[in-house]
Design a protein around this motif. Structure first.
Motif, mmCIF file in Angstrom:
data_model
loop_
_atom_site.group_PDB
_atom_site.id
_atom_site.type_symbol
_atom_site.label_atom_id
_atom_site.label_comp_id
_atom_site.label_asym_id
_atom_site.label_seq_id
_atom_site.Cartn_x
_atom_site.Cartn_y
_atom_site.Cartn_z
ATOM 1 N N ALA A 120 0.852 -1.185 0.000
ATOM 2 C CA ALA A 120 0.000 0.000 0.000
ATOM 3 C C ALA A 120 0.890 1.237 0.000
ATOM 4 C CB ALA A 120 -0.890 0.004 1.231
ATOM 5 N N GLY A 121 0.350 2.329 -0.504
ATOM 6 C CA GLY A 121 1.096 3.581 -0.478
ATOM 7 C C GLY A 121 1.348 4.139 -1.864
ATOM 8 N N PRO A 122 2.322 5.055 -1.937
ATOM 9 C CA PRO A 122 3.239 5.479 -0.871
ATOM 10 C C PRO A 122 2.593 6.481 0.085
ATOM 11 C CG PRO A 122 3.720 6.662 -2.890
ATOM 12 C CD PRO A 122 2.635 5.684 -3.231
ATOM 13 N N ASP A 123 3.229 6.632 1.266
ATOM 14 C CA ASP A 123 2.775 7.630 2.224
ATOM 15 C C ASP A 123 3.415 8.977 1.892
ATOM 16 O OD1 ASP A 123 5.402 7.447 3.095
ATOM 17 O OD2 ASP A 123 4.925 6.334 4.922
ATOM 18 N N THR A 124 3.236 9.941 2.768
ATOM 19 C CA THR A 124 3.748 11.285 2.491
ATOM 20 C C THR A 124 5.269 11.336 2.427
ATOM 21 O OG1 THR A 124 3.622 11.777 4.860
ATOM 22 C CG2 THR A 124 1.739 12.421 3.506
ATOM 23 N N ALA A 125 5.924 10.324 3.046
ATOM 24 C CA ALA A 125 7.387 10.259 2.998
ATOM 25 C C ALA A 125 7.887 9.459 1.802
ATOM 26 C CB ALA A 125 7.922 9.650 4.291
ATOM 27 N N GLY A 126 6.946 8.921 1.009
ATOM 28 C CA GLY A 126 7.339 8.147 -0.164
ATOM 29 C C GLY A 126 7.551 6.679 0.102
ATOM 30 N N ASN A 127 7.238 6.186 1.315
ATOM 31 C CA ASN A 127 7.442 4.785 1.669
ATOM 32 C C ASN A 127 6.146 3.993 1.542
ATOM 33 O OD1 ASN A 127 10.197 5.135 2.388
ATOM 34 N ND2 ASN A 127 9.558 5.981 4.362
ATOM 35 N N TYR A 128 6.307 2.675 1.495
ATOM 36 C CA TYR A 128 5.174 1.763 1.349
ATOM 37 C C TYR A 128 4.901 1.031 2.658
ATOM 38 C CZ TYR A 128 6.103 2.553 -3.608
ATOM 39 O OH TYR A 128 6.315 3.148 -4.841
#
Length: 420
Positions: A120-128
């Motif tokens: 899932a993602g990415p989040d705001t930091a670019g990670n999954y």
């Protein structure tokens, strides 16, 4: 492993760039099966050599016997749709406890060459995030030579083990296809009777481990009037979310993850707001750790089985000449619950199969024993609940016969008295 951000791959992903002849492949399980990658694997298999595929829980049924022209199937058992492969005698079963398997995967003692992971993602930091399946996804990413991610917009972006960085992935493929849902079984009157018998055995402030299926769903519904329950389980199901919603679950008395319901895999389609349920997802090598389970006061492990023999041995793996389950986390939870202060292990079982065969048996099918008689605790059917721990073999047989179907009791008594 890539040392830079992975590139977005087209739908015609060429797996020959990553997969070698003789490789062992594994992927995330349940709702998190990376279906698009599996379809590419099947389509391209003739150009990839002979491959070992290690299967966990499958809901999709994508893999078939005819694919054995390129694939050799291994598994922890006949979990989900993999039971079909077991019945067709093309599945090599590894009878391992899930906790030990995941620990061996983490340490590298059980090597995997290529991992497919739904993320899932990415989040705001670019990670999954591992999304639905945190059982061993983090360890696959860390240990496999090649990691290919299927980023699904329908996978929930939840905090779990550790974020998965883009540079840990060798390639990614993006999709918005629906995830494979867990099968839904509807409880009946027999399930309701068993659930009522179990509810009487669950104390207030208990920490619960409950499996998946019609009977476990009915058990969870029967606990809605309990108070201050906690959850520390393998699979978090929709009926478990309903129990949280009822107010019966507070997790206030758990010394581990206090205030949070702990699990490793989400076995449902994505609800609208998972944050509402205060879930804490952890890898199975942590949730199944004996020391952790033993620390949880009033740990109650509630699991189903194929059959129980008259000495208390439990078969949860094998029926009708094939594997329909696995050791999984069952033995881990049984032993952890029995070591817990005020805890107990409950095996819930219908007295008969749909074909009228007794599930209380003189001897387990195929000689398969998932839980040894030395670990026996409670067994519950629609006819009552019996406690086997600290009972002699003769007394165990008497008690188990008392909760067998009335029409099977005479035959079972005769089998016990006529045994060699």
């Amino acid at each position: 492993m890539s040392t830079s951000s992975p590139h977005s791959t087209p739908e015609s992903l060429d797996l020959s760039k990553w997969i070698r002849d003789g490789d062992r492949l594994m992927w995330s399980q349940g709702n998190a099966e990376p279906i698009t990658l599996l379809e590419h694997l099947i389509e391209q298999r003739h150009g990839l050599g002979q491959l070992d595929l290690f299967l966990a829980l499958s809901f999709s049924g994508r893999l078939r016997r005819e694919h054995c022209d390129s694939f050799h199937y291994e598994s922890l058992g006949g979990l989900g749709t993999n039971s079909r492969l077991a019945r067709q005698n093309v599945l090599d079963v590894h009878p391992m406890q899930l906790g030990q398997f995941c620990t061996d995967l983490h340490s590298g003692r059980f090597p995997i060459d290529v991992a497919f992971v739904q993320l899932a993602g990415p989040d705001t930091a670019g990670n999954y995030s591992a999304g639905f399946d945190h059982t061993y996804t983090r360890d696959l990413v860390s240990k496999a030579r090649v990691v290919i991610g299927e980023i699904n917009t329908n996978a929930p972006l939840l905090p779990g083990t550790a974020d998965i960085r883009p540079d840990e992935l060798d390639a990614v493929l993006y999709t918005d296809r629906p995830v494979c849902p867990a099968p839904v079984a509807v409880p009946d009157e027999v399930d309701q009777k068993i659930a009522a018998n179990i509810a009487d055995l669950v104390p207030e402030r208990a920490t619960l481990e409950v499996g998946i299926g019609a009977l476990p769903s009915c058990v969870l519904a029967a606990l809605a009037n309990h108070h201050d329950l906690g959850i520390h389980t393998g699979m978090i199901t929709k009926p478990m979310l309903d129990l949280i919603e009822s107010g019966a679950v507070t997790n206030a008395y758990k010394p581990v993850d206090a205030g949070h319901s702990t699990g490793s895999i989400l076995a449902f389609d994505r609800p609208h707001n998972l944050d509402h349920y205060s879930l804490r997802l952890r890898p199975s090598r942590e949730t199944l750790r004996f020391a952790t389970l033993a620390r949880l006061p009033r740990m109650v492990a509630i699991n189903t089985a194929v059959e129980v023999d008259l000495s208390g041995q439990v078969n949860a793996e094998y029926a009708s000449g094939g594997y329909v389950g696995a050791v999984g986390g069952l033995l881990d939870f049984v032993r952890g619950a029995r070591a817990s202060e005020g805890g107990r292990s409950i095996i819930a079982i219908r007295s008969r199969t749909s074909r009228g065969r007794s599930r209380i048996v003189a001897a387990p099918s195929g000689g398969v024993v998932t839980v040894p008689r030395s670990d026996a605790d409670w067994v519950v059917t629609e006819w009552g609940a019996v406690h086997l721990a600290h009972a002699s073999l003769a007394e165990r047989a008497r008690r188990l016969i008392s909760v067998a179907h009335p029409d099977d009791r005479e035959t079972l008594s005769k089998a016990w008295h006529d045994r060699d």
